[in-house]
Design an enzyme around this catalytic site. Structure first.
Site, short mmCIF file in Angstrom:
data_model
loop_
_atom_site.label_atom_id
_atom_site.label_comp_id
_atom_site.label_asym_id
_atom_site.label_seq_id
_atom_site.Cartn_x
_atom_site.Cartn_y
_atom_site.Cartn_z
N TRP A 1 -2.94 -2.57 -1.61
CA TRP A 1 -2.73 -4.00 -1.86
C TRP A 1 -3.48 -4.69 -0.74
CZ3 TRP A 1 -0.71 -8.44 0.38
CH2 TRP A 1 -0.48 -9.50 -0.50
N ASN B 1 -0.89 1.87 5.82
CA ASN B 1 -0.10 0.81 5.19
C ASN B 1 0.37 -0.10 6.33
OD1 ASN B 1 3.33 0.82 3.99
ND2 ASN B 1 1.81 -0.75 3.76
N GLY B 2 0.08 -1.41 6.24
CA GLY B 2 0.50 -2.32 7.30
C GLY B 2 -0.65 -3.19 7.75
N GLU C 1 14.82 -18.41 -11.06
CA GLU C 1 14.48 -17.01 -11.32
C GLU C 1 13.75 -16.88 -12.66
OE1 GLU C 1 14.21 -14.26 -9.90
OE2 GLU C 1 14.37 -12.76 -11.47
N ARG D 1 3.30 -0.07 -5.18
CA ARG D 1 3.15 -0.69 -3.86
C ARG D 1 1.84 -1.48 -3.73
NH1 ARG D 1 6.79 1.53 -0.32
NH2 ARG D 1 5.58 0.77 1.44
N HIS E 1 14.34 -38.33 -10.69
CA HIS E 1 13.84 -38.64 -9.35
C HIS E 1 12.41 -38.14 -9.16
CE1 HIS E 1 17.75 -40.10 -8.24
NE2 HIS E 1 18.30 -38.98 -8.64
N GLU F 1 5.33 -14.61 -12.79
CA GLU F 1 4.95 -13.24 -12.42
C GLU F 1 4.30 -12.48 -13.57
OE1 GLU F 1 8.15 -11.26 -9.39
OE2 GLU F 1 8.98 -11.94 -11.27
N LYS G 1 9.93 -15.45 -13.30
CA LYS G 1 9.56 -14.41 -14.28
C LYS G 1 8.36 -14.87 -15.11
CE LYS G 1 12.28 -11.15 -13.27
NZ LYS G 1 11.90 -11.46 -11.87
N LYS H 1 5.18 -4.41 -5.67
CA LYS H 1 6.64 -4.38 -5.72
C LYS H 1 7.27 -4.41 -4.33
CE LYS H 1 10.47 -2.91 -8.20
NZ LYS H 1 10.70 -4.31 -8.57
N CYS I 1 0.84 -1.18 0.00
CA CYS I 1 0.00 0.00 0.00
C CYS I 1 0.89 1.24 0.00
CB CYS I 1 -0.93 0.11 1.21
SG CYS I 1 -2.08 -1.25 1.35
C1 G6P Z 1 8.24 -8.72 -4.31
C2 G6P Z 1 8.67 -8.29 -5.69
C3 G6P Z 1 9.85 -9.14 -6.16
C4 G6P Z 1 10.97 -9.02 -5.14
C5 G6P Z 1 10.51 -9.41 -3.73
C6 G6P Z 1 11.55 -9.05 -2.68
O1 G6P Z 1 7.71 -10.00 -4.35
O2 G6P Z 1 7.60 -8.42 -6.60
O3 G6P Z 1 10.30 -8.66 -7.41
O4 G6P Z 1 12.02 -9.86 -5.53
O5 G6P Z 1 9.33 -8.66 -3.40
O6 G6P Z 1 11.66 -7.66 -2.64
P1 G6P Z 1 12.95 -6.88 -2.16
O7 G6P Z 1 12.58 -5.43 -2.31
O8 G6P Z 1 13.16 -7.26 -0.73
O9 G6P Z 1 14.07 -7.29 -3.02
#
Ligand code: G6P
Length: 609
Positions: free
Chosen positions: A74, A104-105, A483, A27, A506, A490, A487, A604, A2
């Site tokens: 959020w 926020n929180g 990773e 956010r 396995h 996401e 992607k 994010k 948020c």
């Molecule tokens: C969220 C973002 C990711 C990020 C993760 C950790 O899930 O969408 O892209 O890797 O948070 O965030 P940070 O700011 O701690 O790297």
């Protein structure tokens, strides 16, 4: 998560609040809203669509006023509908409402507070924990909003950053933080509050960063900050040299595309400060701290966790120091055996991820004080709580999926590896020079990946219509497979799974059918012959193979697709394979037409547990 923002001014704050919301949308974007005091009454506009829609409604309703608060959400408590959107009001009808709040929180004791407030007549219009705060402030209000907030805080448990105002004190906003970020922006005849300074950069370059349990009282010409005991304190004003145009998309279609293509520039910028390998690169206290450590523990979440996984391979093979990596949210709730000589490496793009910040505090509580944060935001809570820090200088990353931050984290972690290796006498001069050359060749090698864009685009088009994708990697490239899979999840909403290629037999081989696409990372390293055997095992079971490699020694076989990378920079090859996956997932997402920069359900900066 948020984003919150507030402004008190002598001019109309509505356009400023709206502009700030655009910068805070990263956010969370489940819903948004704004509250303004106009003609002595509180007015509110909320929406469950994007900020642009909210802006249209604001214009249509001719909303303006000299103080206001706004929010982008959020959802945690209560689904993302209009009633749960912030700001929340307290009063017995919204027309008579006197208190407005954005938050926020998470308020952990909201259920019991809700029950008690209901008993004394407060009616709830949302399922949020925030509305509890609004009513509690209203309950304590006796002509002074600051006092009401101070009293409220004594009764709540949990994490919060809030901005509150009351229609009876129209040119005053009170903010408070505990566990969620809050920054004060200082203007001329106006002052601001926001979750992130980026939201305020168009209006000011002067900031004060609040710390946990601090409260601020803002009017257009005054800022008073109080500590947890209600005592007025002085805090340093920081000037930030950030341009307001950092957010421009330029020639790019999406921020993710822009951020992928910024990577060579970022690495060049980081390289400028590195003439030789020395511990002071990580802070003046680093030599003493690094000297005494005997192990490394890396903590992070999401993409940051994967960069930590790669660092483990580097640190153990080059610096020969025992290294473990853990998901921050797991570490903090697990019984562990603390070692005060461990270097704790905290990786976070935002520096605000709640689980990562709590893991840092947990490590400290266990007596592990040697904390180095690798972070993109110099003013963040994580950097603030760390003894040492290395700022990755990737610049503002807008797209939710991390790209340039990942690469700059890896750069920093490789540098850390070399520093530790040198300090422990495990790096010869010759090796140091070779590794430095690898680092220096990175920007050009990244550009060579970009020159393959047409081929990657073809692959992207192909994978865009797949339901499931498997990614295989070995050794230091296994985290890259993870990773890459992240992607695809996401931004493409494609189910993607990563495995070590050796592990297929396995269990995961049972999933392989004629049309199961498998992308294999096949670097020219000591495991390549083993990998070729793994590939045969999959091929005879009719798996559909797509190989990304820098090796010239593959027999180009029928029914196998190849994508050939020309340069790898030796140990840094995971960075180049990582960028290839960034572009590949991006192109697939373009063909799928997803919300690339703001994928559904994500945010994010994850500032709640
Ligand atoms: C969220 C973002 C990711 C990020 C993760 C950790 O899930 O969408 O892209 O890797 O948070 O965030 P940070 O700011 O701690 O790297």
């Amino acid at each position: 998560m948020c984003g919150i923002v507030g402004a008190v001014s002598l001019r109309d704050v509505t356009p400023m609040l709206t502009e700030s919301l655009y910068h805070l949308e990263y956010r969370g974007y489940d819903s948004c809203g704004i509250a303004i005091i106009k003609n002595g009454e509180l007015h509110r506009i909320r929406g469950t669509k994007r900020i642009s829609e909210l802006q249209k409604k604001i214009q249509k309703n001719n909303l303006h006023g000299i103080s206001g608060i706004a929010h982008t959400r959020w959802a945690t408590h209560g689904s993302p509908n209009i009633n749960n959107a912030h700001p929340h009001f307290s009063g017995f009808s919204s027309k008579n409402a006197s208190i407005a709040i954005v938050h926020n929180g998470i308020i952990e004791n909201h259920e019991v507070l809700r029950k008690n407030l209901s008993k004394i007549g407060y009616r709830f219009k949302s399922q949020t924990d925030t509305e509890v705060l609004a009513h509690l402030i209203n309950y304590f209000y006796n002509g002074d909003i600051l006092k009401a907030v101070q009293q409220t805080i004594q009764h709540i448990k949990g994490k919060y950053a809030i901005a509150v105002f009351c229609k009876k004190e129209p040119n005053r906003i009170v903010g408070a933080r505990n566990g969620s970020p809050l920054v004060i922006g200082i203007g001329k005849n106006e002052n601001f509050l926001a979750s992130d300074n980026v939201a305020l950069i168009p209006f000011t370059k002067k900031f004060i960063y609040l710390e946990d349990t601090e409260i601020v009282d803002l009017t257009p010409n005054n800022i008073s900050i109080f500590n947890t005991n209600g005592i007025k304190i002085n805090k340093k004003i920081q000037i930030e040299a950030i341009n307001s145009d950092v957010n421009e998309l330029g020639i790019h279609q999406h921020y993710m595309e822009k951020e992928i293509f910024e990577q060579p520039k970022i690495i060049r910028r980081l390289l400028k400060n590195i003439k030789s390998i020395h511990p002071e690169l990580f802070g003046y206290q680093a030599p003493n701290i690094f000297e005494k450590i005997d192990s490394v523990l890396i903590l992070g979440c999401g993409t940051s966790y994967y960069s930590g996984m790669i660092a483990k391979y580097w640190i153990e093979s080059i610096a020969k120091i025992v290294t473990s990596v853990e998901i921050a949210s797991e570490y903090r709730y697990r019984d562990t055996i603390p070692n005060p000589n461990t270097l704790i490496v905290i990786i976070s793009q935002s520096g605000e991820t709640a689980d990562t910040l709590s893991a840092l505090k947990h490590a400290k509580d266990l007596g592990m004080k040697n904390i180095l944060s690798i972070c993109n935001v110099a003013t963040s809570s994580i950097v603030n709580a760390s003894m040492l820090s290395y700022i990755t200088q990737a610049g503002l990353e807008v797209s939710v999926a991390s790209t340039k931050s990942f690469t700059s984290q890896l750069f920093s972690l490789f540098l850390l590896t070399l520093v530790l290796a040198k300090l422990k006498n495990r790096l010869t001069k010759n090796q140091e020079n070779l590794f430095l050359t690898d680092l220096k060749c990175l920007p050009k090698s990244i550009e060579s990946i970009f020159s393959m864009r047409k081929d990657i685009e073809k692959w992207g088009r192909y994978f865009a219509c797949k339901k499931n994708i498997f990614l295989l990697g070995r050794g230091v490239h296994y985290p890259i497979a993870l990773e890459g899979a992240l992607k695809f999840k996401e931004i493409c909403y494609i189910h993607a799974e990563a495995f070590q290629s050796s592990e297929m037999k396995h269990g995961p081989l049972a999933l392989i059918t004629k049309n199961t696409p498998i992308i294999i990372i096949a670097p020219k390293d000591k495991l390549i012959e083993k990998l070729k055997s793994n590939i045969q095992e999959i091929k005879v079971r009719a798996g559909e193979l797509h190989i990304i490699t820098d090796s010239n020694n593959f027999n180009i076989q029928k029914n196998i697709n190849f994508l050939k990378i020309s340069e790898t920079c030796n140990s840094l090859s995971p960075i180049l394979y990582g960028i290839t996956f960034q572009l590949l997932a991006y192109q697939a997402a373009v063909f799928r037409g997803t919300h690339i920069d703001k994928p559904r359900n994500l945010a994010k900066s994850v500032t709640v547990e």
